[in-house]
Enzyme design. Sequence first.
Site, PDB file in Angstrom:
ATOM      1  N   TYR A  32      -4.072  11.787   6.815  1.00  0.00           N
ATOM      2  CA  TYR A  32      -3.802  10.440   6.293  1.00  0.00           C
ATOM      3  C   TYR A  32      -2.952   9.658   7.295  1.00  0.00           C
ATOM      4  CZ  TYR A  32      -2.650   6.623   3.175  1.00  0.00           C
ATOM      5  OH  TYR A  32      -2.517   5.365   2.627  1.00  0.00           O
ATOM      6  N   GLY A  52       0.839  -1.191   0.000  1.00  0.00           N
ATOM      7  CA  GLY A  52       0.000   0.000   0.000  1.00  0.00           C
ATOM      8  C   GLY A  52       0.873   1.238   0.000  1.00  0.00           C
ATOM      9  N   CYS A  53       0.390   2.291   0.620  1.00  0.00           N
ATOM     10  CA  CYS A  53       1.120   3.549   0.662  1.00  0.00           C
ATOM     11  C   CYS A  53       2.464   3.374   1.369  1.00  0.00           C
ATOM     12  CB  CYS A  53       0.283   4.593   1.406  1.00  0.00           C
ATOM     13  SG  CYS A  53       1.145   6.159   1.619  1.00  0.00           S
ATOM     14  N   PHE A  54       3.525   3.843   0.745  1.00  0.00           N
ATOM     15  CA  PHE A  54       4.848   3.651   1.337  1.00  0.00           C
ATOM     16  C   PHE A  54       5.041   4.425   2.632  1.00  0.00           C
ATOM     17  CE2 PHE A  54       6.666   6.248  -2.524  1.00  0.00           C
ATOM     18  CZ  PHE A  54       6.041   7.421  -2.109  1.00  0.00           C
ATOM     19  N   TRP A  55       4.282   5.487   2.866  1.00  0.00           N
ATOM     20  CA  TRP A  55       4.402   6.218   4.131  1.00  0.00           C
ATOM     21  C   TRP A  55       4.095   5.293   5.305  1.00  0.00           C
ATOM     22  CZ3 TRP A  55       0.665  10.739   2.589  1.00  0.00           C
ATOM     23  CH2 TRP A  55       1.252  11.515   1.584  1.00  0.00           C
TER      24      TRP A  55
END
Length: 179
Positions: free
Chosen positions: A152, A9-12
């Site tokens: 987020y 998913g989102c790398f953050w």
Amino acid sequence: MERATFGGGCFWCTEAAMKELEGVESVTSGYAGGHVEDPSYREVCSGNTGHAEVVQVEYDPDAIGYDELLEVFFATHDPTQLNRQGPDVGTQYRSIVLSHDEDQRRQAEAYIEALDEEYDDDVVTELESLETFYRAEEKHQDYFEKNPNDAYCTMHAAPKVEKVREKFERKTKSAGEAR
């Protein structure tokens, strides 16, 4: 030091979770698994480059094993969601393990196979050999640390960090500091 590369998913979110672990020296957000050379975030988000948002983890194998990294990686995302994680939809958010050598490939294959039996739905995590890793733009590095109050981050990254701190407490840096 050794390296491991994962996309969940989102790398953050993945970066923030992996940075909690004792033995992890650095985590770099980037792109891999695509067909465009040195893509930008905007290009990857278009879904046209074939890349996934990934993190490259540099770790000390004497302090944490690749098998433990796999365990944390799979605990912090849903490997049954095809081309998405939570609110993020598109092939760039797919679940993927990019192996650096044959040993990593074998371990990941075995882990995915065993994990498939634990879920009602099929595990859709891709397993590929890492060809090229492209570092993401600087604003994406350490994003959670720099922006902990970002909406987020509070909704998606913070719960993953908390899960790692709770479920893998003995493997976290804070546990190592307490010793």
